[in-house]
Write a protein that holds these residues in place. Structure first.
Motif, mmCIF file in Angstrom:
data_model
loop_
_atom_site.group_PDB
_atom_site.id
_atom_site.type_symbol
_atom_site.label_atom_id
_atom_site.label_comp_id
_atom_site.label_asym_id
_atom_site.label_seq_id
_atom_site.Cartn_x
_atom_site.Cartn_y
_atom_site.Cartn_z
ATOM 1 N N GLY A 70 65.912 24.336 20.506
ATOM 2 C CA GLY A 70 66.489 25.483 21.499
ATOM 3 C C GLY A 70 66.235 26.859 20.725
ATOM 4 O O GLY A 70 65.800 26.995 19.612
ATOM 5 N N TRP A 71 66.642 27.874 21.411
ATOM 6 C CA TRP A 71 66.429 29.236 20.952
ATOM 7 C C TRP A 71 67.468 29.509 19.525
ATOM 8 O O TRP A 71 67.154 30.218 18.681
ATOM 9 N N VAL A 91 61.381 28.702 22.553
ATOM 10 C CA VAL A 91 62.390 28.610 22.993
ATOM 11 C C VAL A 91 62.573 27.643 24.079
ATOM 12 O O VAL A 91 63.722 27.056 24.293
ATOM 13 N N SER A 95 66.924 24.627 27.062
ATOM 14 C CA SER A 95 68.248 25.452 26.647
ATOM 15 C C SER A 95 68.474 26.694 27.390
ATOM 16 O O SER A 95 69.395 26.743 28.026
ATOM 17 N N PRO A 96 67.445 27.631 27.903
ATOM 18 C CA PRO A 96 67.669 28.710 28.765
ATOM 19 C C PRO A 96 68.053 28.369 30.172
ATOM 20 O O PRO A 96 69.044 28.835 30.646
ATOM 21 N N THR A 99 71.921 27.076 29.962
ATOM 22 C CA THR A 99 72.593 28.069 29.422
ATOM 23 C C THR A 99 72.798 29.287 30.323
ATOM 24 O O THR A 99 73.934 29.686 30.727
ATOM 25 N N TYR A 100 71.620 29.528 31.181
ATOM 26 C CA TYR A 100 71.840 30.775 31.894
ATOM 27 C C TYR A 100 71.362 30.449 33.408
ATOM 28 O O TYR A 100 72.393 30.754 34.424
#
Length: 534
Positions: A70-71, A91, A95-96, A99-100
């Motif tokens: 992950g970032w 990244v 994960s992005p 998360t987002y």
């Protein structure tokens, strides 16, 4: 505007705790279900590309030489490199997205349900605050902040509605939404994120505790009856999906996705009715198996349970068995299996969990089959003497009452047991289309905009295609997403008043059964006349 079936008196009235929980569950599922494709995409990316996936890929999965995923791990590794060199750290997508992307999609959908596009924007801005302010995926935070932000901007807009001087509308609208979003993002970051994070961790700790002491199978005592009463959305989408996705981020899989979605219990019950049932129940059960097990529409077996309520014990026993097998094998899914089809379950199964997941389905089906078989055999003589035994009509009606609306899938079961004369009488209860304006856009609408409305749209689309009619679009939408720019809206009877509120200038048709309503032939006939006059 024509409504082919008047709303039934009291149809919109709710009563009791069960109805309130149903409405809450419907609202939650309305936020989550339209975004299930995004969950599936994320689950597939996770299954393929993380370090323990089928095709590990550091760039897409988000891991590198330091084995930090992950970032956040990449940032830490780069900060610790004191010689100025950087080594591959990526990244990735996993994960992005968790998360987002997924929380923001939920927030936007929830905001739109409350106050259209404007509510979706403010709700999304507000959710960004809880996302950044927490260290875990903020699905519950999104379910709170999305609708809350939309509701607040709706109330603010009411304050100066009709009081803004001409030419200043856009200025006021943009800045009011922007300022409110700014304040809510701060409130989410400093106030709501810590609270939601605490609650999420407490719920996760409770689930882990149940797993550690072997009591998680007892969840079926609540889940299986809840499914039959249509309370499962509040449990599944409100608790299991957010916690399950969080577990996937930490452990790579989650058993929670299988507690409600396991098709085994329903399969076993329907198999038992196919062999030991009588009347319509026995005749229709084989077809119901295909819809339930392969199509993932679990509600098809609910009338069978309600026709002989003691068989709920079979559903509980089967569900608990499936959960116990998954606990024993430490198996789980990468993402929600929605709908609960065996295909969806296997597609989302973690690479190391196939044995456990497949056995959980088989064992759940076997146990529910045995328990149901014993119950049916024990009461067979008494049922044969009862002329109404095996008739699902009352059970279907009760199932639809529990659901709070008509069901296209259950309508097929009812149709198998309704004599032709009765069917014609039902057809005569409604009037024909009388509006003379052209029809170019047709929308099927239901609560979530998926499932039953999608099936209805497909049926009518095929009828129009076979009739050689062109220039007519047929789509399906959630009622909350309807705009007053369509010509014809088709809904189930109980939902027509809500659809009329959203599209007052459209023509409305109410149906009892999305799959085989006689109203479709009337629509096709009108389209033929329309083409002939063009």
């Amino acid at each position: 505007m024509t409504t082919t079936s008047p709303p039934q008196a009291g149809a919109q009235k709710g009563g009791g705790a069960r109805v309130r929980v149903q409405r809450f569950g419907t609202f939650l599922s309305g936020m989550v279900m339209p975004n299930i494709p995004a969950f599936i995409a994320w689950g597939l990316i996770t299954s393929f590309f993380i370090a323990t996936g089928w095709l590990p890929n550091g760039i897409l999965g988000g891991f590198g030489n330091a084995d930090l995923i992950g970032w956040q791990g990449a940032a830490t590794a780069l900060a610790q490199a004191d010689d100025g060199t950087t080594f591959p750290q990526y990244v990735g997508l996993v994960s992005p997205m968790i998360t987002y992307l997924l929380p923001l999609l939920i927030a936007n959908t929830g905001g739109r349900m409350v106050y259209g596009a404007r509510g979706g924007v403010v709700g999304t801005i507000a959710t960004m605050g809880v996302i950044v302010g927490a260290s875990i995926p903020m699905f519950i935070g999104a379910m709170i902040m999305g609708p809350l932000g939309a509701w607040l901007i709706k109330q603010i807009d009411k304050i100066w509605a009709g009081k803004i001087r001409p030419g200043f509308e856009m200025l006021v609208d943009n800045f009011s939404a922007g300022i409110l979003g700014f304040l809510l993002a701060l409130a989410g970051f400093f106030g709501i994120a810590p609270v939601v994070e605490f609650l999420s961790k407490a719920l996760e700790a409770g689930v882990n505790w149940l797993i550690s002491i072997g009591l998680l199978p007892l969840a079926s005592i609540l889940v299986e009856p809840g499914k039959v009463l249509f309370l499962n959305n509040a449990i599944n989408h409100g608790v299991f999906t957010p916690l399950g996705v969080q577990q996937v981020a930490e452990q790579g899989k989650s058993i929670l996705f299988l507690i409600e979605a396991n098709p085994g219990p329903g399969l076993g019950i329907l198999l038992a009715f196919s062999i030991f049932g009588i009347g319509l129940a026995k005749a229709s059960a084989p077809g119901a198996i295909i819809i339930q097990f392969f199509g993932g529409i679990h509600e098809i077996y609910f009338p069978y349970v309600l026709s002989k309520p003691i068989t709920i014990l079979a559903a509980i026993a089967g569900g608990a068995t499936g959960v116990a097998v998954n606990v024993l094998f430490n198996s789980g899914l990468r993402a929600p299996a929605s709908p609960g089809s065996i295909f969806a379950v296997l597609l989302q199964t973690a690479p190391d969990s196939y044995i456990g997941v497949i056995l959980s389905v088989i064992c759940a089906a076997a146990v529910s089959f045995l328990v149901t078989a014993v119950i049916l055999r024990a009461s067979r003589k008494r049922d044969l003497l009862n002329e109404n035994a095996g008739d699902l009509s009352a059970a279907i009606a009760q199932t639809e009452a529990n659901k709070g609306k008509e069901s296209s899938v259950l309508g097929n079961l009812r149709a198998e047991g309704v004599p032709a004369g009765d069917a014609e009488a039902v057809a005569e209860e409604t009037s024909l289309l009388t509006d003379t304006r052209p029809i170019r856009n047709i929308v099927f609408a239901c609560d979530a905009g998926m499932g039953s409305s999608a099936m209805g749209a497909s049926v009518l689309r095929n009828k129009i295609k076979k009739a050689g009619i062109e220039g007519v679009t047929v789509v399906n939408k959630a009622i909350a997403n309807l705009d007053d720019d369509v010509d014809l809206v088709i809904t189930q009877r109980e939902l027509t008043p809500r659809a009329q509120e959203r599209t007052p200038s459209a023509e409305h048709v109410s149906v009892d059964n999305f799959m085989n309503s006689p109203r479709y032939d009337e629509v096709v006939d009108k389209l033929r006349e329309q083409n002939a006059q063009a």
